[in-house]
Write an enzyme that holds these catalytic residues in place. Structure first.
Site, short mmCIF file in Angstrom:
data_model
loop_
_atom_site.label_atom_id
_atom_site.label_comp_id
_atom_site.label_asym_id
_atom_site.label_seq_id
_atom_site.Cartn_x
_atom_site.Cartn_y
_atom_site.Cartn_z
N TYR A 115 32.32 49.63 37.84
CA TYR A 115 32.05 49.03 36.53
C TYR A 115 31.80 50.09 35.48
CZ TYR A 115 30.55 44.76 38.96
OH TYR A 115 30.46 43.64 39.72
N TYR A 130 32.54 39.83 45.20
CA TYR A 130 32.32 39.22 43.89
C TYR A 130 33.65 38.83 43.24
CZ TYR A 130 31.32 38.67 38.98
OH TYR A 130 31.26 38.18 37.70
N LYS A 131 34.65 39.69 43.40
CA LYS A 131 35.95 39.40 42.79
C LYS A 131 36.76 38.42 43.64
CE LYS A 131 36.26 43.63 40.03
NZ LYS A 131 36.53 43.06 38.69
N GLU A 178 42.65 41.24 32.77
CA GLU A 178 42.19 40.65 31.52
C GLU A 178 42.12 41.74 30.46
OE1 GLU A 178 39.22 37.25 33.46
OE2 GLU A 178 38.36 38.96 32.38
N ARG A 194 38.61 46.18 26.04
CA ARG A 194 38.39 46.73 27.37
C ARG A 194 39.22 45.91 28.35
NH1 ARG A 194 34.69 43.78 30.76
NH2 ARG A 194 34.28 45.67 31.94
N HIS A 214 25.97 36.63 32.19
CA HIS A 214 26.40 37.68 33.13
C HIS A 214 25.51 37.76 34.37
CE1 HIS A 214 28.49 39.53 29.51
NE2 HIS A 214 29.44 39.46 30.41
N ASN A 271 39.36 44.06 32.24
CA ASN A 271 38.71 43.65 33.47
C ASN A 271 39.85 43.22 34.40
OD1 ASN A 271 36.75 43.21 35.35
ND2 ASN A 271 35.81 41.47 34.28
#
Lengths: 203, 346
Positions: free
Chosen positions: B37, B316-317, B265, B223, B193, B225
């Site tokens: 991250y 998590y993903k 993204e 940015r 978040h 993701n």
């Protein structure tokens, strides 16, 4: 029994304090179950003068704990014993809507009650954080199914079956103040039928 | 449908695919061979001609098909588009930003004519022509945010700014990586978040919030993701998880190249002029592994990133289950040669 100590959790879950009487022209107190103890202790510390301008709405806790007699005996200007939050909610909305500037609002008891009172307060345009809160008693959860949107009250086990659509849901710590509920997500979505044993996590 | 836009689907028979041109301009999100991250924000300034950064809002060959998919998602679940009452002004700000940008950047497809508050909007790819009064919601078929985001690729959220925080209080969310607008609407920056592992402790959200509170009108930032998606599904919502979740369990070494997609993204952030809200478009780009490895640098690098990613992040993903299959498949495209810095193809 004193304030519930929770493990540190994620940042969407509210944290609760200890009820302390604050200066105010009027006091609205909502409590369920063991939350009655937080109310009597607060008034014992603050003195009984505030009772002349206090309105108490009380209901039994989800575990059946009912201390309405003790609260009624305090002698507040107004006292209402309700069988449930649902039964009390229209009265609560009216009282909050009619409240004047300088009214202090307190809620003590289970997480579901605290969330729904704060939700009702916010719905009348008052800040969510303006409510004084203290958690006492049962830690059962109010959980919204993210799939069908139905809310299941008083969830004790994880995973559990959604009381609306029947899917097996695991209980997340993610919490919505707007909905006044934790989030439940289907646990066997990827492997239908493979549901782990249900564990009693919330008592 | 015109030659500019694909006739394709993101559900059922999944006919979505990228043309060679779309592969070449794909926004590969990894500037180096590993991933962790970071706030990784940079000014959203025009990039190289033909790239996804060339214009403020990229319109590509998937535009018309994506808008058809969005209409279907909304018909199935109207809660995917919500706007709390105080956010309508931000919706008008967003409508203005998108209409002006598209009419300027793609005059062959979009036109905006203004006579005071009387506006005339033409969207040729979707065959829409609308005369309306700016700031008068009764002159549009739906609210301004919903109106313009039914015509714009990517999810959108609108953040109100108050109490030194950002509050997600409106959104159009039909192409999301597994989060629920209906559940999260009304939350502040740290609350929505909250489920993200590790990043809070790393201070990522404190720094990002501090930066965003000072975001200036006219100086948008961007940015990346990313995550992984089985089959080219735009709608990987938690609401529909029981529908798309089982697909993850049917992957084999034979099908992973064609069914596994990298989901990127491109997130941009724009301060809005009247409402002082922040618009947050989250534009989703999909590319199947078979398409991605046609760029040798990307095949090498994706192998290294996926191989080395911590299991907690892969969980998590949502792709821990298929991580070994991915690594095995991608390994054949990694000869160990060094890769050049930055995400552009060599």
């Amino acid at each position: 029994m004193t304030k519930t100590e929770f493990e540190p959790s994620i940042k969407s879950r509210p944290v609760y304090g200890v009820l302390e009487a604050a200066p105010g022209l009027a006091h609205l107190i909502v409590a369920d179950g063991e939350g009655a103890d937080a109310v009597t202790e607060m008034i014992a510390r603050a003195g009984t003068a505030m009772l002349a301008s206090t309105h108490i709405i009380y209901m039994p806790g989800p575990n059946g704990c009912d201390k309405s007699a003790a609260l009624q005996a305090l002698g507040a200007a107004q006292f209402r014993s309700s069988p449930s939050f649902a039964a009390a909610s229209s009265r609560l909305a009216k009282v909050v809507a009619d409240a004047h500037m300088g009214t202090q609002i307190y809620v003590a008891g289970t997480e579901g009650l605290i969330a729904q009172v704060c939700q009702a307060v916010a719905a009348q345009g008052l800040p969510y954080e303006s409510v004084h809160t203290e958690h006492r008693g049962s830690t059962v959860r109010r959980v919204q199914c993210v799939h069908c949107k139905g809310i299941t009250e008083n969830v004790t086990h994880d995973p559990f079956k959604c009381s609306h659509c029947g899917l097996s849901l695991f209980v997340r710590d993610h919490f919505s103040r707007r909905i006044a509920a934790f989030q439940g997500v289907n646990i066997d979505a990827e492997d239908p039928g493979l549901v782990p044993d249900s564990v009693e996590r919330f008592k | 449908m015109s030659l500019d836009f694909n006739d394709e689907t993101f559900r059922n028979d999944f006919t979505f695919k990228n043309s060679p041109k779309a592969i070449k301009r794909f926004p590969f999100p990894f500037p180096e061979d590993s991933y962790m991250y970071s706030v990784n924000m940079e000014p959203h300034v025009p990039g190289p001609k033909g790239s996804v950064f060339e214009h403020m809002f990229d319109v590509d060959e998937h535009y018309v098909a994506e808008m058809r998919d969005r209409a279907q998602v909304l018909a199935d679940d109207p809660l995917r588009c919500q706007s709390l009452p105080h956010m309508e002004l931000a919706g008008w700000d967003l409508l203005e930003l998108i209409m002006e940008s598209k009419a300027r950047d793609y005059p062959q497809w979009f036109e905006l004519h203004k006579n005071g508050n009387h506006w005339h909007w033409i969207n040729r790819p979707l065959q829409i022509e609308q005369k309306f009064t700016f700031m008068d919601p009764t002159t549009l078929p739906c609210g301004p945010m919903e109106y313009i985001t039914r015509q714009t690729q990517g999810d959108f959220t609108l953040q109100d700014q108050r109490d030194e925080n950002l509050w997600v209080e409106a959104g159009m969310v039909t192409t999301q990586a597994d989060w629920s607008l209906d559940f999260d609407i009304g939350m502040n920056f740290h609350q929505w978040h909250a489920p993200v592992p590790k990043a809070h402790e790393m201070g990522v959200f404190d720094r990002a919030l501090k930066f965003l509170l000072k975001l200036q009108h006219g100086a948008p930032v961007r940015r990346f993701n990313w995550t992984m998606t089985v089959d080219p599904l735009l709608d990987t919502s938690p609401e529909n998880y029981p529908k798309w979740g089982p697909g993850k369990t049917t992957m084999t070494p034979e099908t992973i190249g064609s069914r596994q997609h990298l989901r990127v993204e491109l997130q941009t952030l724009h301060r809005l002029p009247r409402s002082n809200a922040i618009a947050f478009p989250i534009r989703c780009y999909l590319i199947r592994f078979e398409e991605l490895v046609t760029v040798p640098k990307w095949g090498r690098r994706l192998h290294r990133v996926i191989r080395d990613i911590p299991d907690e992040l892969a969980t998590y993903k949502g792709f821990l289950r298929n991580k070994p299959l991915m690594v095995d498949y991608l390994a054949q495209f990694d000869d160990g040669a060094p890769t050049s810095p930055g995400f552009w193809a060599d």
